[in-house]
Scaffold this active site. Structure first.
Site, PDB file in Angstrom:
ATOM      1  N   SER A 126       0.832  -1.201   0.000  1.00 53.48           N
ATOM      2  CA  SER A 126       0.000   0.000   0.000  1.00 53.48           C
ATOM      3  C   SER A 126       0.868   1.253   0.000  1.00 53.48           C
ATOM      4  O   SER A 126       1.949   1.272   0.592  1.00 53.48           O
ATOM      5  CB  SER A 126      -0.882   0.002   1.256  1.00 53.48           C
ATOM      6  OG  SER A 126      -1.453   1.277   1.463  1.00 53.48           O
ATOM      7  N   TYR A 151      -1.818  -1.085  10.931  1.00 52.92           N
ATOM      8  CA  TYR A 151      -2.156  -1.604   9.598  1.00 52.92           C
ATOM      9  C   TYR A 151      -1.028  -1.256   8.620  1.00 52.92           C
ATOM     10  O   TYR A 151      -0.470  -2.129   7.960  1.00 52.92           O
ATOM     11  CB  TYR A 151      -3.482  -1.008   9.107  1.00 52.92           C
ATOM     12  CG  TYR A 151      -3.614  -1.004   7.597  1.00 52.92           C
ATOM     13  CD1 TYR A 151      -3.359   0.156   6.863  1.00 52.92           C
ATOM     14  CD2 TYR A 151      -3.949  -2.162   6.921  1.00 52.92           C
ATOM     15  CE1 TYR A 151      -3.446   0.153   5.481  1.00 52.92           C
ATOM     16  CE2 TYR A 151      -4.045  -2.166   5.535  1.00 52.92           C
ATOM     17  CZ  TYR A 151      -3.790  -1.004   4.818  1.00 52.92           C
ATOM     18  OH  TYR A 151      -3.859  -1.017   3.448  1.00 52.92           O
ATOM     19  N   LYS A 155       2.159  -3.537   6.572  1.00 51.01           N
ATOM     20  CA  LYS A 155       2.509  -3.511   5.146  1.00 51.01           C
ATOM     21  C   LYS A 155       4.027  -3.340   4.985  1.00 51.01           C
ATOM     22  O   LYS A 155       4.663  -4.007   4.182  1.00 51.01           O
ATOM     23  CB  LYS A 155       1.774  -2.359   4.424  1.00 51.01           C
ATOM     24  CG  LYS A 155       0.271  -2.536   4.306  1.00 51.01           C
ATOM     25  CD  LYS A 155      -0.097  -3.762   3.499  1.00 51.01           C
ATOM     26  CE  LYS A 155      -1.604  -3.905   3.319  1.00 51.01           C
ATOM     27  NZ  LYS A 155      -1.972  -5.159   2.652  1.00 51.01           N
TER      28      LYS A 155
HETATM   29  C1  WQD Z   1      -9.699   9.014   1.453  1.00 54.89           C
HETATM   30  C2  WQD Z   1     -10.001  10.480   1.722  1.00 54.89           C
HETATM   31  C3  WQD Z   1     -10.446  10.996   4.029  1.00 54.89           C
HETATM   32  C4  WQD Z   1     -14.193   8.780   4.355  1.00 54.89           C
HETATM   33  C5  WQD Z   1      -6.769   4.074   3.373  1.00 54.89           C
HETATM   34  C6  WQD Z   1      -5.533   3.271   3.641  1.00 54.89           C
HETATM   35  C7  WQD Z   1      -4.962   2.764   2.333  1.00 54.89           C
HETATM   36  C8  WQD Z   1      -5.982   1.940   1.625  1.00 54.89           C
HETATM   37  C9  WQD Z   1      -7.248   2.792   1.407  1.00 54.89           C
HETATM   38  C10 WQD Z   1      -7.160   0.034   2.523  1.00 54.89           C
HETATM   39  C11 WQD Z   1      -9.333  10.997   2.994  1.00 54.89           C
HETATM   40  C12 WQD Z   1     -11.671  11.255   3.166  1.00 54.89           C
HETATM   41  C13 WQD Z   1     -13.011   9.319   3.865  1.00 54.89           C
HETATM   42  C14 WQD Z   1     -15.263   9.639   4.711  1.00 54.89           C
HETATM   43  C15 WQD Z   1     -13.940  11.522   4.054  1.00 54.89           C
HETATM   44  N1  WQD Z   1      -6.127   0.739   2.374  1.00 54.89           N
HETATM   45  N2  WQD Z   1     -12.904  10.668   3.715  1.00 54.89           N
HETATM   46  N3  WQD Z   1     -15.090  10.985   4.539  1.00 54.89           N
HETATM   47  O1  WQD Z   1      -7.357   6.917   4.263  1.00 54.89           O
HETATM   48  O2  WQD Z   1      -6.616   7.576   1.891  1.00 54.89           O
HETATM   49  O3  WQD Z   1      -6.424   5.198   2.619  1.00 54.89           O
HETATM   50  O4  WQD Z   1      -7.715   3.290   2.677  1.00 54.89           O
HETATM   51  O5  WQD Z   1      -8.011  -0.209   1.708  1.00 54.89           O
HETATM   52  O6  WQD Z   1      -3.828   1.955   2.609  1.00 54.89           O
HETATM   53  O7  WQD Z   1      -4.560   4.104   4.224  1.00 54.89           O
HETATM   54  O8  WQD Z   1      -8.673   6.181   2.212  1.00 54.89           O
HETATM   55  O9  WQD Z   1     -11.043   6.305   1.556  1.00 54.89           O
HETATM   56  O10 WQD Z   1     -10.458   6.298   4.042  1.00 54.89           O
HETATM   57  O11 WQD Z   1      -9.990   8.309   2.671  1.00 54.89           O
HETATM   58  O12 WQD Z   1     -13.811  12.741   3.919  1.00 54.89           O
HETATM   59  O13 WQD Z   1     -16.365   9.214   5.170  1.00 54.89           O
HETATM   60  O14 WQD Z   1     -11.402  10.628   1.921  1.00 54.89           O
HETATM   61  O15 WQD Z   1     -10.303  12.017   4.997  1.00 54.89           O
HETATM   62  O16 WQD Z   1      -8.932  12.336   2.776  1.00 54.89           O
HETATM   63  P1  WQD Z   1      -7.235   6.587   2.813  1.00 54.89           P
HETATM   64  P2  WQD Z   1     -10.115   6.716   2.650  1.00 54.89           P
END
Ligand code: WQD
Length: 341
Positions: A126, A151, A155
């Site tokens: 990741s 998590y 990785k």
């Molecule tokens: C993306 C953006 C949130 C939800 C993580 C892991 C990565 C991969 C994907 C697992 C951020 C914003 C999110 C919400 C929001 N692993 N957001 N409201 O955190 O970039 O990555 O998940 O699958 O390894 O680190 O992904 O989709 O959680 O967030 O505003 O309800 O969307 O703040 O900026 P992230 P995400």
């Protein structure tokens, strides 16, 4: 003679899409999953898309005897290891569960591969290993940052386990694919993302809000130092991502690797903000989404996106789908799920 690829965690979101692309590329696919984080929906969808049922074994990769039996009972030419927990927040609350599950399962896979003559190991890594990178886009040479979650740490440690095992055991070759943000669903709307409970990730929360399962999307932070104040990510279509796995497995099986251990960024190289993604979703699906801006989410990085140049060059792979196509597929999948329930 067809080559066999074991897909551990193959009933999950990315694993099921990879299983479809591998089968359609001519590989025999062996799917193994303990079903702890998914139900049969995606496996059944894989069977419908392919028109047949790839072999499925329900098992836990933390059970070393079960993993040994799996490798002893099949001629496995490559293994793609997805079987792991992946919720960032949950890993902070339950670190031991994450370290035990994610590391032990991977070590069992490598050990069993060794005992059975070795094989090619493709690890689902990741972009989270880069943390808050200074220079963007990140490349495979960008240094990893200490992870902000167990998590993400699993990785990094798993990458190191693979790197060190490749050095110690000539019968093991390895590739780590560092994904950015996988989103979307198969165009058939028969497989897609199936988060359990309240989605952690953005796109499933968007689609569940649009279908009425969630009241309102909370956008975490509107005061970041970006053009519209929301975070930037590199959203990669899950089918594009799956095709990258086929390219990597083929590279290994055909002996085209230039080193015994290789790392590739799998992304688009295009940074997209949360608000841009929301606006694209509304536009391409002709709907209005109910959302509000709230405080930042602890642990979020402002911006992360990667250069896929090395994967383009060495794997002969390139992301093809637009964010709009991906968001249309994500919405079609959510509607299909609603039709089912
Ligand atoms: C993306 C953006 C949130 C939800 C993580 C892991 C990565 C991969 C994907 C697992 C951020 C914003 C999110 C919400 C929001 N692993 N957001 N409201 O955190 O970039 O990555 O998940 O699958 O390894 O680190 O992904 O989709 O959680 O967030 O505003 O309800 O969307 O703040 O900026 P992230 P995400």
């Amino acid at each position: 003679m067809k080559k066999t690829v074991l897909v551990s965690g193959g009933a999950g979101f990315i694993g099921s899409h990879v299983s479809v692309e591998l089968a359609q590329a001519g590989y025999d696919v062996l799917i193994a999953d303990n079903m702890s984080n998914c139900d049969e929906t995606n496996y059944n969808g894989v069977c419908k898309i392919l028109g047949y049922a790839p072999e499925f074994v329900k098992m836990d990769f933390c059970d070393s005897e079960a993993v040994d039996r799996l490798f002893a009972g099949h001629k496995i030419d490559a293994v793609i290891h997805f079987a792991a927990y992946k919720a960032v927040g949950e890993s902070v609350a339950q670190p031991l569960m994450y370290y035990r599950n994610n590391l032990l399962s991977f070590m069992n896979v490598i050990e069993a591969a060794r005992k059975n003559g070795g094989c090619n190991v493709l690890f689902s890594s990741s972009a989270t290993v880069y943390g808050e990178a200074e220079d963007l886009p990140v490349t495979e040479k960008t240094g990893r940052k200490p992870s902000t979650s167990p998590y993400g740490n699993t990785k990094q440690i798993s990458e190191d386990i693979l790197r060190d095992c490749v050095k110690a055991y000539p019968e093991i070759k390895g590739i780590a694919l560092r994904y950015f943000n996988p989103i979307g669903a198969h165009p058939s709307a028969l497989i897609g993302e199936l988060p359990r409970g309240v989605p952690n990730n953005l796109v499933p929360f968007i689609t569940q809000t649009a279908i009425g399962k969630r009241e309102c999307l909370s956008i975490f932070g509107k005061d970041y130092p970006t053009e519209d104040g929301t975070c930037l990510r590199d959203y990669i279509d899950v089918v594009d991502l799956a095709k990258a796995h086929v390219c990597a497995v083929t590279r290994m099986i055909e002996g085209k690797m230039k080193a015994d251990y290789e790392i590739y960024n799998i992304g688009t190289g295009r940074p997209v903000s949360v608000l841009e993604l929301v606006n694209s979703f509304e536009k391409v699906n002709s709907l209005k989404l109910n959302y509000k801006f709230v405080d930042r989410r602890p642990g979020d990085v402002v911006s992360i996106y990667g250069s896929p140049a090395l994967a383009n060059e060495e794997l002969g792979w390139k992301a093809e789908r637009s964010v709009e196509e991906t968001l249309a597929a994500a919405w079609a999948w959510e509607k299909a799920l609603a039709g089912k329930n």
